[in-house]
Design an enzyme around this catalytic site. Structure first.
Site, PDB file in Angstrom:
ATOM      1  CD  GLN B 136      -2.322   1.296   2.823  1.00 40.18           C
ATOM      2  OE1 GLN B 136      -1.569   1.264   3.788  1.00 40.18           O
ATOM      3  NE2 GLN B 136      -3.624   1.436   2.951  1.00 40.18           N
ATOM      4  CE1 TYR B 138      -3.900   3.771  -0.119  1.00 37.70           C
ATOM      5  CE2 TYR B 138      -4.882   4.265   2.005  1.00 37.70           C
ATOM      6  CZ  TYR B 138      -4.976   3.714   0.748  1.00 37.70           C
ATOM      7  OH  TYR B 138      -6.128   3.103   0.367  1.00 37.70           O
ATOM      8  CB  SER B 139       2.315   7.587   4.674  1.00 36.24           C
ATOM      9  OG  SER B 139       1.222   7.245   5.477  1.00 36.24           O
ATOM     10  CD  GLU B 260      -4.982   0.891   7.083  1.00 36.83           C
ATOM     11  OE1 GLU B 260      -5.334   1.690   6.188  1.00 36.83           O
ATOM     12  OE2 GLU B 260      -3.829   0.862   7.541  1.00 36.83           O
ATOM     13  CD  GLU B 379      -3.003  11.809  19.159  1.00 34.20           C
ATOM     14  OE1 GLU B 379      -2.684  11.088  18.193  1.00 34.20           O
ATOM     15  OE2 GLU B 379      -2.707  11.535  20.339  1.00 34.20           O
TER      16      GLU B 379
END
Lengths: 369, 395
Positions: B136, B138-139, B260, B379
């Site tokens: 994956q 993504y980041s 997820e 958060e």
């Protein structure tokens, strides 16, 4: 296959209860009772009886509606939301379940509203039924009861008492008229403004017919009713949490400081979201306790204690955050949040505190506590 | 649910138990499983044993690596009730799952929800058979919690995209065959509206990976670099390299993130499994009332969370959970971290070794610290709950 989501019947019951209580027993009702020095509103209990709530756990042959424990929890939860005071828990849940399981008389009177019950069990500041010391001395063919019980919910108003005392054969449970000679009832003025009493028994005569279950088997006779009561009290605390949270979330959306709604501050948003999460997680334990009680009532210790432990802790957080997030107004008697805080503290102690129930959970899981 | 349904499910339960019992190799059952027993599949996969391959092939042939996927895409077409029975039966018979992969957990569900018929027929069976291992993307270094600010960019070159940029925290990228990635395909659009969900062959020229060593001493994550990588616009008739609409990849990503979160929140349903704090205390002969009291409280919370996972699964069946799944992720990961803190405290100095009397407790403890970061931090989860579920004001 049972699920942890409400059935259609449960949703209907909840909606009906909420509609009724919002109208007939809003928090202002509790305030009015307090200011009038009244433990609860008898007219409100009459209405509940008419709707079949007094007989929720009583068979149809005795005039009950026999809806089961999950239904009783649903009703208790809705009562917690508006802090509705009534003999429901002591009478319709604890006494009805105890008498029914023991095959003892009194169910028809509960279902019809003719009798209300109080459970006289505590003798010290903490719930400890196994440590009961009040004496049930053998006296002729019966017993003579002497001792003092405290923190008896509905203790001044109940027409009958369930009382646990030590006989030679061990703890024994009695069901007796609350006006019997030798009984004196003293109102306990506790912070939640509800009906609590200290009850002194001075050579009170009890016969074999007053015994619930077997002589010496009082803890076993009491167990089903206690479990049901603890579960319903946990449900009440969860409704209380939701009621307090709704007030708090509403205030966060309305109150402005520094030119902004205080609910826009991330410090408060995260605390509100955390509190909501705790309430959601606790709600699962309430549904589960109802399911387990209905399916396998004698194997419900873990489910019930899990619910009471979680509900106690969650309600405590909900009312602390409720007062703090309301700021100064939360400290005033004019505002309702204080009622939630005071009831949460009393209900936390009744029928076993957090530590008592967490220990039951640990033992049931096989972790020696 | 009717009595007939129940009877059918009972028959199904017997049938599936019989099949598992007849087909599961003895080396993959009746023992505790570790990370080393996982079968990830893929072109570069070396099977840990002949049995691991036999079991994978037997399950894949019956669609049992992706039980709820439709039969035509390599699944077994199970209902949720059947799927639950299948999983429970594996647990009961203590049989190892045949295959784990990001293709099963993430890309598959994304394709099922957003893919074209041709994309599904092309990619899904390769996943269920364990032939292609996906990772994956993504980041990025500058796009963590603020994921929609990804900068890895694809330039439109007619028949292909030219991709440049860098991804980070790509799990097992160094062992993956393909990557599904969030790539910016329109730099002018608002940040959520210029991202596409792109499928890229990791063997393409210009793709390089570098494992990142973590505090746990392990390297499950990589940095992945794209340096002038040519990505065909199409892998065949109807098989676009983009899933969903061009520039609308954020919708796909959001859908997957919800998925997820439910998974991470569940902690693999292992919240009450594994070793207990009490057993670690007992092993070490430690009697510490403070740790014991903390363990009792944790026990209460874990049981309550397990019931909540079950309740949310029931809710999902009846219409969905939506943003409230952020609660599962927040609460479940924080509990898991608390559990490992307590296990470490219970184990005392015995727990400090990388590999000691408590096994690999120390690196596992360190690994849990990522639970509340990956897939959206605690958060960010609280932000989602406050804004989307509680609808608290923004100003």
């Amino acid at each position: 296959m049972t699920t942890l989501t409400p059935t259609e019947d449960e949703t209907m019951l909840r909606d009906a209860a909420r509609g009724f209580l919002d109208d007939a027993a809003p928090v202002s009702n509790l305030r009015a009772n307090r200011d009038a020095g009244r433990p609860y509103d008898p007219a409100l209990w009459d209405e509940m009886v008419k709707m079949g709530w007094a007989g929720v756990l009583i068979g149809e042959d005795d005039g009950g509606s026999d809806m089961g424990f999950a239904a009783a929890n649903t009703l208790a939860e809705e009562m917690g939301r508006t802090l509705a005071a009534s003999p429901f828990l002591s009478t319709a849940v604890i006494a009805a379940t105890t008498l029914r399981r023991a095959g003892a008389p009194g169910l028809a009177e509960i279902a019809s509203g003719a009798a209300t019950y109080a459970l006289a069990i505590d003798e010290g500041p903490k719930f400890a039924p196994a440590a009961t010391r009040m004496a049930a001395r053998a006296d002729g063919n019966g017993f003579s009861l002497s001792g003092t019980k405290t923190f008896v919910g509905e203790g001044t108003s109940a027409t009958r008492l369930l009382v646990l005392a030590q006989s030679e054969a061990g703890p024994t449970l009695f069901s007796i008229d609350a006006e019997r000679a030798g009984i004196s009832r003293e109102k306990l003025d506790l912070v939640d403004s509800r009906d609590h009493a200290r009850i002194t028994f001075d050579d009170v005569v009890a016969t074999g017919e007053d015994v619930v279950g077997e002589v010496g088997q009082g803890l076993a006779a009491l167990a089903p009713g206690l479990r049901a009561g603890q579960a319903a009290l946990a449900a009440e605390l969860t409704g209380l949490s939701a009621g307090a949270f709704a007030m708090t979330a509403g205030y966060l959306k309305e109150r402005k400081q520094f030119g902004r709604h205080i609910g826009s501050f991330q410090a408060l948003q995260h605390r509100a979201a955390h509190l909501w999460s705790e309430i959601e997680v606790t709600a699962s334990t309430i549904v589960n306790a109802g399911r387990v009680l209905d399916a396998t009532p004698d194997e419900a210790d873990l489910a019930v204690s899990l619910a009471k432990a979680r509900a106690t802790e969650t309600a405590n957080l909900a009312v602390r955050e409720g007062v703090q997030m309301h700021g100064g107004i939360g400290m005033t008697d004019d505002f309702d949040m204080g009622f939630y805080m005071k009831r949460a503290r009393v209900a936390a102690e009744w029928l076993g505190d957090y530590g008592y129930h967490a220990a039951v959970v640990a033992r049931a899981r096989g972790d020696a506590a | 649910m009717t009595a007939t349904d129940d009877a059918r499910l009972d028959a199904f339960r017997d049938e599936i138990a019989g099949w598992i019992d007849a087909n599961a190799p003895s080396s993959l059952r009746d023992r505790p499983f570790s990370e080393d027993d996982i079968c990830w599949g893929g072109k570069r996969w070396t099977f840990k044993s002949e049995d691991q391959k036999t079991w994978l092939d037997a399950c894949a042939a019956r669609g049992l690596t992706a039980p709820t996927w439709p039969v035509e895409y390599g699944g077994a077409g199970f209902s949720r009730a059947q799927d639950k029975i299948f999983r429970e039966t594996l647990d009961r018979l203590r049989v190892k799952k045949p295959l784990d992969s990001f293709g099963l957990w993430m890309l598959g569900p994304a394709l099922l929800a957003f893919g074209t018929e041709e994309q599904k027929r092309h990619f899904l069976p390769q996943i269920t058979r364990g032939e292609i291992r996906w990772c994956q993307g993504y980041s990025e270094p500058g796009a963590g919690s603020d994921l929609a600010s990804v900068q890895t960019h694809a330039e439109d070159k007619g028949d292909h995209w030219l991709v440049n940029g860098q991804k980070i925290w790509t799990s097992y990228a160094d062992q993956a065959d393909w990557i599904f990635a969030l790539i910016r395909t329109d730099r002018e659009a608002p940040k959520h509206r210029g991202i596409s969900f792109m499928l890229i062959d990791m063997e393409s020229e210009g793709v390089t990976t570098r494992p990142i060593r973590l505090i746990s001493g392990k390297s499950p994550f990589c940095e992945t670099f794209f340096d002038n990588v040519r990505v065909p616009k199409s892998y065949g008739e109807g098989i676009s390299s983009i899933v969903g609409e061009e520039n609308r990849g954020w919708d796909v990503a959001k859908h997957l993130l919800t998925h997820e979160r439910e998974m991470i929140g569940g902690g693999g349903s292992g919240l009450t499994g594994g070793r207990s704090v009490a057993s670690v205390l007992a092993d070490d002969g430690v009697d510490d009332p403070v740790i014991r009291a903390r363990a009792m409280k944790l026990g209460v919370d874990e049981l309550a969370m397990n019931l909540t996972l079950e309740r949310y699964k029931d809710m999902a069946k009846q219409g969905g959970v939506g943003n409230a799944s952020a609660m599962l992720k927040y609460y479940g990961t924080e509990l898991n971290k608390a559990r490992f803190e307590l296990l470490m405290a219970a184990g005392g100095s015995d727990a400090l070794a990388w590999d000691g009397v408590h096994g690999t407790l120390a690196p596992e403890w360190l690994r849990t610290k990522a639970n509340s970061i990956e897939g959206g931090t605690s958060e960010v989860m609280l932000d989602i709950l406050a804004k989307r579920v509680l609808e608290l004001p923004s100003e």
